[in-house]
Design a protein around this motif. Structure first.
Motif, PDB file in Angstrom:
ATOM      1  N   ALA A   1       0.837  -1.194   0.000  1.00 21.97           N
ATOM      2  CA  ALA A   1       0.000   0.000   0.000  1.00 21.97           C
ATOM      3  C   ALA A   1       0.877   1.252   0.000  1.00 21.97           C
ATOM      4  CB  ALA A   1      -0.923   0.005   1.203  1.00 21.97           C
ATOM      5  N   GLY A   2       0.489   2.212  -0.815  1.00 18.31           N
ATOM      6  CA  GLY A   2       1.277   3.424  -0.973  1.00 18.31           C
ATOM      7  C   GLY A   2       2.272   3.368  -2.102  1.00 18.31           C
ATOM      8  N   GLY A   3       2.488   2.184  -2.651  1.00 16.13           N
ATOM      9  CA  GLY A   3       3.444   2.013  -3.726  1.00 16.13           C
ATOM     10  C   GLY A   3       2.871   2.344  -5.091  1.00 16.13           C
ATOM     11  N   SER A   4       3.677   2.080  -6.122  1.00 14.28           N
ATOM     12  CA  SER A   4       3.309   2.420  -7.497  1.00 14.28           C
ATOM     13  C   SER A   4       3.560   1.248  -8.432  1.00 14.28           C
ATOM     14  CB  SER A   4       4.129   3.620  -7.993  1.00 14.28           C
ATOM     15  OG  SER A   4       3.891   4.767  -7.208  1.00 14.28           O
ATOM     16  N   LEU A   5       2.799   1.212  -9.503  1.00 15.14           N
ATOM     17  CA  LEU A   5       2.999   0.276 -10.609  1.00 15.14           C
ATOM     18  C   LEU A   5       2.643   0.990 -11.897  1.00 15.14           C
ATOM     19  CD1 LEU A   5       1.376  -3.110  -9.440  1.00 15.14           C
ATOM     20  CD2 LEU A   5       3.798  -2.710  -9.885  1.00 15.14           C
ATOM     21  N   ARG A   6       3.266   0.560 -12.991  1.00 13.96           N
ATOM     22  CA  ARG A   6       2.877   1.070 -14.302  1.00 13.96           C
ATOM     23  C   ARG A   6       2.478  -0.107 -15.181  1.00 13.96           C
ATOM     24  NH1 ARG A   6       6.113   4.364 -19.038  1.00 13.96           N
ATOM     25  NH2 ARG A   6       7.076   2.322 -19.364  1.00 13.96           N
TER      26      ARG A   6
ATOM     27  N   GLY B   1      -6.621  11.460  -9.530  1.00 14.73           N
ATOM     28  CA  GLY B   1      -5.560  12.025  -8.703  1.00 14.73           C
ATOM     29  C   GLY B   1      -4.477  11.042  -8.332  1.00 14.73           C
ATOM     30  N   ARG B   2      -4.738   9.746  -8.552  1.00 16.68           N
ATOM     31  CA  ARG B   2      -3.730   8.725  -8.232  1.00 16.68           C
ATOM     32  C   ARG B   2      -3.246   7.989  -9.484  1.00 16.68           C
ATOM     33  NH1 ARG B   2      -5.150   4.422  -5.325  1.00 16.68           N
ATOM     34  NH2 ARG B   2      -7.344   4.436  -5.999  1.00 16.68           N
ATOM     35  N   PHE B   3      -4.123   7.807 -10.449  1.00 18.21           N
ATOM     36  CA  PHE B   3      -3.788   7.093 -11.679  1.00 18.21           C
ATOM     37  C   PHE B   3      -3.669   8.086 -12.831  1.00 18.21           C
ATOM     38  CE2 PHE B   3      -5.889   2.702 -10.642  1.00 18.21           C
ATOM     39  CZ  PHE B   3      -5.190   2.676  -9.439  1.00 18.21           C
TER      40      PHE B   3
ATOM     41  N   VAL C   1      -3.082  -7.195 -10.371  1.00 16.62           N
ATOM     42  CA  VAL C   1      -2.472  -6.219  -9.470  1.00 16.62           C
ATOM     43  C   VAL C   1      -2.938  -6.548  -8.060  1.00 16.62           C
ATOM     44  CG1 VAL C   1      -2.404  -3.800  -8.769  1.00 16.62           C
ATOM     45  CG2 VAL C   1      -2.294  -4.409 -11.199  1.00 16.62           C
ATOM     46  N   THR C   2      -2.000  -6.763  -7.166  1.00 18.67           N
ATOM     47  CA  THR C   2      -2.315  -7.065  -5.779  1.00 18.67           C
ATOM     48  C   THR C   2      -1.612  -6.056  -4.881  1.00 18.67           C
ATOM     49  OG1 THR C   2      -2.500  -9.429  -6.287  1.00 18.67           O
ATOM     50  CG2 THR C   2      -2.277  -8.812  -3.973  1.00 18.67           C
ATOM     51  N   VAL C   3      -2.392  -5.389  -4.043  1.00 19.80           N
ATOM     52  CA  VAL C   3      -1.858  -4.378  -3.131  1.00 19.80           C
ATOM     53  C   VAL C   3      -2.028  -4.888  -1.708  1.00 19.80           C
ATOM     54  CG1 VAL C   3      -1.907  -1.969  -2.426  1.00 19.80           C
ATOM     55  CG2 VAL C   3      -2.538  -2.593  -4.769  1.00 19.80           C
ATOM     56  N   SER C   4      -0.924  -5.074  -1.027  1.00 18.89           N
ATOM     57  CA  SER C   4      -0.969  -5.582   0.341  1.00 18.89           C
ATOM     58  C   SER C   4      -1.002  -4.430   1.341  1.00 18.89           C
ATOM     59  CB  SER C   4       0.242  -6.476   0.612  1.00 18.89           C
ATOM     60  OG  SER C   4       1.436  -5.720   0.510  1.00 18.89           O
ATOM     61  N   SER C   5      -1.670  -4.683   2.455  1.00 12.04           N
ATOM     62  CA  SER C   5      -1.796  -3.628   3.476  1.00 12.04           C
ATOM     63  C   SER C   5      -0.665  -3.688   4.488  1.00 12.04           C
ATOM     64  CB  SER C   5      -3.141  -3.771   4.192  1.00 12.04           C
ATOM     65  OG  SER C   5      -3.247  -5.049   4.761  1.00 12.04           O
TER      66      SER C   5
ATOM     67  N   MET D   1       0.005   3.997 -11.853  1.00 14.23           N
ATOM     68  CA  MET D   1      -0.811   3.912 -10.643  1.00 14.23           C
ATOM     69  C   MET D   1       0.060   4.244  -9.435  1.00 14.23           C
ATOM     70  SD  MET D   1      -2.993   0.459 -11.503  1.00 14.23           S
ATOM     71  CE  MET D   1      -1.577  -0.622 -11.322  1.00 14.23           C
ATOM     72  N   ASN D   2      -0.290   5.324  -8.763  1.00 16.88           N
ATOM     73  CA  ASN D   2       0.436   5.773  -7.577  1.00 16.88           C
ATOM     74  C   ASN D   2      -0.459   5.702  -6.346  1.00 16.88           C
ATOM     75  OD1 ASN D   2       2.646   6.419  -9.253  1.00 16.88           O
ATOM     76  ND2 ASN D   2       1.881   8.505  -9.572  1.00 16.88           N
ATOM     77  N   SER D   3       0.154   5.773  -5.187  1.00 26.23           N
ATOM     78  CA  SER D   3      -0.598   5.748  -3.923  1.00 26.23           C
ATOM     79  C   SER D   3      -1.599   4.600  -3.895  1.00 26.23           C
ATOM     80  CB  SER D   3      -1.315   7.086  -3.716  1.00 26.23           C
ATOM     81  OG  SER D   3      -0.398   8.154  -3.712  1.00 26.23           O
ATOM     82  N   LEU D   4      -1.140   3.427  -4.247  1.00 22.78           N
ATOM     83  CA  LEU D   4      -2.038   2.284  -4.369  1.00 22.78           C
ATOM     84  C   LEU D   4      -2.604   1.877  -3.012  1.00 22.78           C
ATOM     85  CD1 LEU D   4      -0.066   0.304  -7.046  1.00 22.78           C
ATOM     86  CD2 LEU D   4      -2.470   0.953  -7.232  1.00 22.78           C
ATOM     87  N   LYS D   5      -3.842   1.413  -3.055  1.00 18.86           N
ATOM     88  CA  LYS D   5      -4.565   0.987  -1.861  1.00 18.86           C
ATOM     89  C   LYS D   5      -4.957  -0.485  -1.999  1.00 18.86           C
ATOM     90  CE  LYS D   5      -6.759   5.551  -1.700  1.00 18.86           C
ATOM     91  NZ  LYS D   5      -8.062   6.274  -1.700  1.00 18.86           N
ATOM     92  N   PRO D   6      -5.177  -1.175  -0.896  1.00 19.17           N
ATOM     93  CA  PRO D   6      -5.620  -2.579  -1.003  1.00 19.17           C
ATOM     94  C   PRO D   6      -6.875  -2.737  -1.854  1.00 19.17           C
ATOM     95  CG  PRO D   6      -4.934  -2.112   1.236  1.00 19.17           C
ATOM     96  CD  PRO D   6      -4.897  -0.802   0.501  1.00 19.17           C
ATOM     97  N   GLU D   7      -7.749  -1.752  -1.846  1.00 12.26           N
ATOM     98  CA  GLU D   7      -8.981  -1.856  -2.636  1.00 12.26           C
ATOM     99  C   GLU D   7      -8.731  -1.701  -4.143  1.00 12.26           C
ATOM    100  OE1 GLU D   7      -8.438   0.112   0.027  1.00 12.26           O
ATOM    101  OE2 GLU D   7      -9.444   2.067  -0.203  1.00 12.26           O
ATOM    102  N   ASP D   8      -7.502  -1.386  -4.536  1.00 17.29           N
ATOM    103  CA  ASP D   8      -7.154  -1.369  -5.964  1.00 17.29           C
ATOM    104  C   ASP D   8      -6.816  -2.764  -6.474  1.00 17.29           C
ATOM    105  OD1 ASP D   8      -5.411   1.682  -5.314  1.00 17.29           O
ATOM    106  OD2 ASP D   8      -7.358   1.468  -6.311  1.00 17.29           O
ATOM    107  N   THR D   9      -6.752  -3.732  -5.575  1.00 20.66           N
ATOM    108  CA  THR D   9      -6.447  -5.101  -5.984  1.00 20.66           C
ATOM    109  C   THR D   9      -7.505  -5.628  -6.939  1.00 20.66           C
ATOM    110  OG1 THR D   9      -5.265  -5.610  -3.931  1.00 20.66           O
ATOM    111  CG2 THR D   9      -6.188  -7.469  -5.146  1.00 20.66           C
TER     112      THR D   9
END
Length: 124
Positions: A14-19, A66-68, A120-124, A83-91
């Motif tokens: 969480a908080g990380g980025s992916l492209r 604002g994040r993507f 895409v998996t975002v861990s908390s 994708m910036n400031s990723l959240k678990p709900e973006d999984t």
């Protein structure tokens, strides 16, 4: 035959980025709109972002605004989703889609071609 091939998914904290990248082939896409959708387990496929290939106008779902950032490289026939400031709900599984015609719609049934998706998996 239009082909869309996504890449760039993975596991991030969480908080990380992916492209994500979507390599498009088989057509001249100047009169197309390109979109990114996502589908989480047990949920319907939902719109995330879209771009008009020719003019570059961009559109975002409120949940990612604002994040993507969606962009395209005409020379490479590739669409990106930063994708910036990723959240678990973006999984979700993220899909690239193409729609004939330059109008952008948020409904997945409006799109003619789809890629195979990238997880895409975002861990908390």
């Amino acid at each position: 035959q239009v082909q869309l091939v996504e890449s760039g998914g993975g596991l991030v904290q969480a908080g990380g980025s992916l492209r994500l990248s979507c390599a498009a082939s088989g057509r001249t896409f100047s009169s197309y709109a390109m979109g990114w959708f996502r589908q989480a387990p047990g949920k319907e496929r939902e719109f995330a972002a879209a771009i008009r290939w020719s003019g570059g106008s961009t559109y975002y779902a409120d949940s990612v605004k604002g994040r993507f950032t969606i962009s395209r490289d005409k020379a490479k026939n590739t669409v990106y989703l930063q994708m910036n400031s990723l959240k678990p709900e973006d999984t979700a599984v993220y899909y690239c889609a193409a729609r004939r015609g330059s109008y952008v719609y948020e409904g997945p049934t409006e799109y003619n071609y789809w890629g195979q998706g990238t997880q895409v998996t975002v861990s908390s």
